[in-house]
Design a protein around this motif. Structure first.
Motif, PDB file in Angstrom:
ATOM      1  N   THR A  62      28.583  42.377  35.114  1.00 39.70           N
ATOM      2  CA  THR A  62      28.220  43.040  33.859  1.00 39.70           C
ATOM      3  C   THR A  62      28.881  44.408  33.744  1.00 39.70           C
ATOM      4  OG1 THR A  62      26.206  44.110  34.682  1.00 39.70           O
ATOM      5  CG2 THR A  62      26.002  41.854  33.828  1.00 39.70           C
ATOM      6  N   CYS A  63      29.543  44.847  34.803  1.00 39.50           N
ATOM      7  CA  CYS A  63      30.263  46.133  34.790  1.00 39.50           C
ATOM      8  C   CYS A  63      31.658  45.934  34.226  1.00 39.50           C
ATOM      9  CB  CYS A  63      30.436  46.676  36.208  1.00 39.50           C
ATOM     10  SG  CYS A  63      28.944  47.202  37.006  1.00 39.50           S
ATOM     11  N   GLU A  64      32.200  47.000  33.712  1.00 34.86           N
ATOM     12  CA  GLU A  64      33.616  46.995  33.370  1.00 34.86           C
ATOM     13  C   GLU A  64      34.399  47.021  34.683  1.00 34.86           C
ATOM     14  OE1 GLU A  64      34.051  50.371  30.809  1.00 34.86           O
ATOM     15  OE2 GLU A  64      32.862  49.446  29.227  1.00 34.86           O
ATOM     16  N   ASP A  65      35.696  46.961  34.596  1.00 33.21           N
ATOM     17  CA  ASP A  65      36.507  46.898  35.801  1.00 33.21           C
ATOM     18  C   ASP A  65      36.532  48.199  36.599  1.00 33.21           C
ATOM     19  OD1 ASP A  65      37.075  44.261  35.319  1.00 33.21           O
ATOM     20  OD2 ASP A  65      39.164  44.585  34.727  1.00 33.21           O
ATOM     21  N   ASP A  66      36.372  49.350  35.957  1.00 31.26           N
ATOM     22  CA  ASP A  66      36.512  50.626  36.678  1.00 31.26           C
ATOM     23  C   ASP A  66      35.552  50.784  37.862  1.00 31.26           C
ATOM     24  OD1 ASP A  66      38.660  51.374  35.128  1.00 31.26           O
ATOM     25  OD2 ASP A  66      37.483  52.659  33.800  1.00 31.26           O
ATOM     26  N   PRO A  67      34.240  50.612  37.679  1.00 39.19           N
ATOM     27  CA  PRO A  67      33.358  50.754  38.833  1.00 39.19           C
ATOM     28  C   PRO A  67      33.623  49.691  39.901  1.00 39.19           C
ATOM     29  CG  PRO A  67      32.054  50.425  36.816  1.00 39.19           C
ATOM     30  CD  PRO A  67      33.486  50.393  36.447  1.00 39.19           C
TER      31      PRO A  67
END
Length: 126
Positions: A62-67
């Protein structure tokens, strides 16, 4: 990096009270920025608890790729430098994380696949 073990534990508890690395971060860009900062914080403290946090973030779809990318990039060093793992525990942890990361590959973005592959290779190298 200048924290004592007790200060690290206090900060770790506070971070976990504020942000769960396995939570649903869809449409929560502010929370994801906090998550990136937490990933960076845990990268400075190579411990079993930090590794667990980084693995949870790396697998959170559910996170974007950055984290997730940050967590993947820090994982190999966190495992190799973990101060609370014996050599045998470190080796077992690396093997378990490699298996976990391999499970992330089918659903990962092309960008993350590169980071996953790099993390796997780094964990497999002596």
């Amino acid at each position: 990096t200048g924290l004592t073990e007790m200060e690290f534990d206090e900060a770790r508890v506070k971070i976990h009270q504020y942000i769960n690395p396995a939570a649903n971060f869809a449409n929560q860009s502010e929370q994801q920025r906090v998550l990136v900062a937490a990933v960076t914080f845990f990268s400075y403290w190579p411990r079993r608890s930090s590794i667990d946090f980084l693995v949870a973030v790396a697998g959170n779809t559910t996170c974007e790729d950055d984290p997730r990318e940050g967590a993947l990039n820090y994982l190999p060093d966190a495992i190799k430098d973990a101060k609370d793992l014996s050599n045998e525990e470190r080796k077992a942890m690396a093997e378990n994380v490699v298996k976990t990361l391999q499970g992330f590959l089918p659903t990962a973005s092309e960008r993350l696949k590169v980071n996953i592959d790099a993390a796997i290779q780094a964990l497999k190298s002596p």
